[in-house]
Design a protein around this motif. Structure first.
Motif, PDB file in Angstrom:
ATOM      1  N   TRP A  58     -35.893 -56.227 -30.537  1.00 12.19           N
ATOM      2  CA  TRP A  58     -35.110 -55.499 -31.546  1.00 12.19           C
ATOM      3  C   TRP A  58     -33.631 -55.377 -31.197  1.00 12.19           C
ATOM      4  O   TRP A  58     -33.274 -54.874 -30.134  1.00 12.19           O
ATOM      5  CB  TRP A  58     -35.717 -54.115 -31.765  1.00 12.19           C
ATOM      6  CG  TRP A  58     -37.063 -54.225 -32.410  1.00 12.19           C
ATOM      7  CD1 TRP A  58     -38.266 -54.179 -31.786  1.00 12.19           C
ATOM      8  CD2 TRP A  58     -37.334 -54.446 -33.797  1.00 12.19           C
ATOM      9  NE1 TRP A  58     -39.293 -54.358 -32.693  1.00 12.19           N
ATOM     10  CE2 TRP A  58     -38.747 -54.525 -33.939  1.00 12.19           C
ATOM     11  CE3 TRP A  58     -36.529 -54.597 -34.940  1.00 12.19           C
ATOM     12  CZ2 TRP A  58     -39.369 -54.742 -35.181  1.00 12.19           C
ATOM     13  CZ3 TRP A  58     -37.149 -54.811 -36.160  1.00 12.19           C
ATOM     14  CH2 TRP A  58     -38.556 -54.877 -36.265  1.00 12.19           C
ATOM     15  N   ASP A  79     -38.217 -57.264 -39.220  1.00 13.47           N
ATOM     16  CA  ASP A  79     -36.944 -56.560 -39.352  1.00 13.47           C
ATOM     17  C   ASP A  79     -37.119 -55.186 -39.979  1.00 13.47           C
ATOM     18  O   ASP A  79     -38.190 -54.816 -40.454  1.00 13.47           O
ATOM     19  CB  ASP A  79     -35.942 -57.392 -40.154  1.00 13.47           C
ATOM     20  CG  ASP A  79     -36.337 -57.527 -41.608  1.00 13.47           C
ATOM     21  OD1 ASP A  79     -36.559 -56.510 -42.274  1.00 13.47           O
ATOM     22  OD2 ASP A  79     -36.430 -58.668 -42.082  1.00 13.47           O
ATOM     23  N   SER A  80     -36.000 -54.459 -39.978  1.00  6.27           N
ATOM     24  CA  SER A  80     -35.991 -53.080 -40.443  1.00  6.27           C
ATOM     25  C   SER A  80     -36.159 -52.966 -41.955  1.00  6.27           C
ATOM     26  O   SER A  80     -36.325 -51.873 -42.483  1.00  6.27           O
ATOM     27  CB  SER A  80     -34.668 -52.430 -40.033  1.00  6.27           C
ATOM     28  OG  SER A  80     -33.572 -53.226 -40.455  1.00  6.27           O
ATOM     29  N   LEU A 102     -31.815 -54.367 -38.354  1.00  4.66           N
ATOM     30  CA  LEU A 102     -32.359 -54.431 -36.997  1.00  4.66           C
ATOM     31  C   LEU A 102     -33.482 -55.442 -37.078  1.00  4.66           C
ATOM     32  O   LEU A 102     -34.307 -55.371 -37.993  1.00  4.66           O
ATOM     33  CB  LEU A 102     -32.908 -53.070 -36.568  1.00  4.66           C
ATOM     34  CG  LEU A 102     -31.888 -51.945 -36.424  1.00  4.66           C
ATOM     35  CD1 LEU A 102     -32.605 -50.596 -36.335  1.00  4.66           C
ATOM     36  CD2 LEU A 102     -31.037 -52.160 -35.181  1.00  4.66           C
ATOM     37  N   HIS A 103     -33.502 -56.383 -36.151  1.00  7.13           N
ATOM     38  CA  HIS A 103     -34.606 -57.344 -36.205  1.00  7.13           C
ATOM     39  C   HIS A 103     -34.969 -57.841 -34.814  1.00  7.13           C
ATOM     40  O   HIS A 103     -34.288 -57.564 -33.839  1.00  7.13           O
ATOM     41  CB  HIS A 103     -34.284 -58.507 -37.166  1.00  7.13           C
ATOM     42  CG  HIS A 103     -33.340 -59.534 -36.624  1.00  7.13           C
ATOM     43  ND1 HIS A 103     -33.200 -60.772 -37.207  1.00  7.13           N
ATOM     44  CD2 HIS A 103     -32.497 -59.522 -35.566  1.00  7.13           C
ATOM     45  CE1 HIS A 103     -32.313 -61.468 -36.521  1.00  7.13           C
ATOM     46  NE2 HIS A 103     -31.870 -60.741 -35.536  1.00  7.13           N
ATOM     47  N   GLN A 104     -36.118 -58.533 -34.765  1.00  8.51           N
ATOM     48  CA  GLN A 104     -36.478 -59.224 -33.530  1.00  8.51           C
ATOM     49  C   GLN A 104     -36.876 -60.642 -33.864  1.00  8.51           C
ATOM     50  O   GLN A 104     -37.389 -60.931 -34.946  1.00  8.51           O
ATOM     51  CB  GLN A 104     -37.593 -58.490 -32.786  1.00  8.51           C
ATOM     52  CG  GLN A 104     -38.887 -58.355 -33.530  1.00  8.51           C
ATOM     53  CD  GLN A 104     -39.995 -57.817 -32.626  1.00  8.51           C
ATOM     54  OE1 GLN A 104     -39.849 -57.750 -31.407  1.00  8.51           O
ATOM     55  NE2 GLN A 104     -41.108 -57.436 -33.226  1.00  8.51           N
TER      56      GLN A 104
END
Ligand code: FE2
Length: 300
Positions: A58, A79-80, A102-104
């Motif tokens: 994240w 993601d968010s 926000l992401h991963q």
């Protein structure tokens, strides 16, 4: 007709990113005007899962677009905004971070342990820095592929090329993103609109990019059918080629052919304030983003 000269050829630099991903960086975190509107280009090809599975847990982005192109293996993302999915071989994800996400991004590799792909960052102009975040996930089968008479193959990921239009749209930097294969020995001339900044990234085989009237680099001499020809220093795997102005790029493929990305975009020509994954116009805007990350108001 004017051929774009090669301003610079350089090898991508080994770099450690995310939670411990060994990748090669062609450019980024240096002079942001050099390839404006593009800020960064990472090559995360790796055949050893221990060197990439830690991934990119994240993290935030604001003020840019990130473009992920997978050649082998998969990248799982979440993601968010609640999006969740996986990119596979040949797929593209174009993320407009805009006001903030926000992401991963977690590379997973294929059955042979290979993870091959690229990530490009494109800047957003001031008027769109805080635009609504957006994702475009494109499946490989939706990307047009053109084969020319001489065997040259072009995947049109974004923009118009040879009468085809790529499936990604509405991108601020007005980019053209092409994946090109030129077979052994073929010399190819490829149009690039004059208003664009342009670079190539070689990732298979080798080729010579240059204006025949303005040789650059070391000359390698070769006999071809009794005639002496000059082939300039070949650009091999993981080489960035930065072009000057003109309306086309020429490439002479080496004996194994050459595959490269040819990427161009309209310069934004605005001040850049850059901190990690957040790219704004002023330091005040950066400070505000940091404040919002701390107090939980980053996601709009
Ligand atoms: Fe990211």
């Amino acid at each position: 007709m004017s051929i774009r000269p090669v301003l610079e050829q350089r090898a991508a630099t080994p770099t450690l990113e995310g939670a411990g991903v060994h990748l090669h960086r062609a450019f980024g975190f240096q002079d942001p005007t050099e390839l404006d509107p593009f800020l960064l280009f990472d090559d995360f090809r790796n055949d050893d899962p221990a060197r990439y599975t830690a991934g990119f847990p994240w993290h935030p982005h604001r003020g840019i677009e990130t473009i992920t192109y997978v050649l082998a293996g998969t990248v799982a993302h979440g993601d968010s905004l609640g999006n969740q999915g996986s990119l596979g071989a040949g797929d593209v994800q174009w993320m407009t971070a805009g006001s903030g996400i926000l992401h991963q991004e977690m590379p997973r590799g294929n059955a042979q342990g290979q993870m091959h792909g690229f990530q490009l960052w494109a800047n957003l102009p001031a008027a769109q820095k805080m635009t609504t975040p957006r994702y475009q996930d494109v499946k490989s089968s939706d990307i047009p592929e053109i084969t020319d008479d001489d065997g040259t193959r072009v995947r049109v990921i974004v923009g118009d090329f040879w009468g085809q239009r790529g499936p990604v749209d509405g991108i601020a930097a007005d980019p053209q993103y092409l994946d090109i294969w030129v077979p052994a020995g073929v010399k190819k001339s490829l149009p690039v609109d004059t208003y664009r900044r342009s670079f190539a990234y070689v990732f298979e085989g080798a080729g010579a990019f240059a204006d025949a009237s303005k040789p650059t680099g070391v000359l390698l001499e070769k006999e071809v059918a009794g005639q002496e020809v000059h082939i300039r220093d070949l650009s091999g795997d993981r080489t960035l080629i930065r072009f000057g102005t003109g309306d086309r790029v020429t490439v002479q493929a080496g004996e194994d052919g050459v595959r490269f990305l040819l990427i161009s975009g309209a310069p934004i020509q605005e001040p850049v304030a850059w901190h990690g994954p957040i790219v704004m116009n002023t330091k005040d805007e950066l400070r505000q983003a940091m404040r919002e990350l701390r107090d939980g108001s980053f996601i709009k």
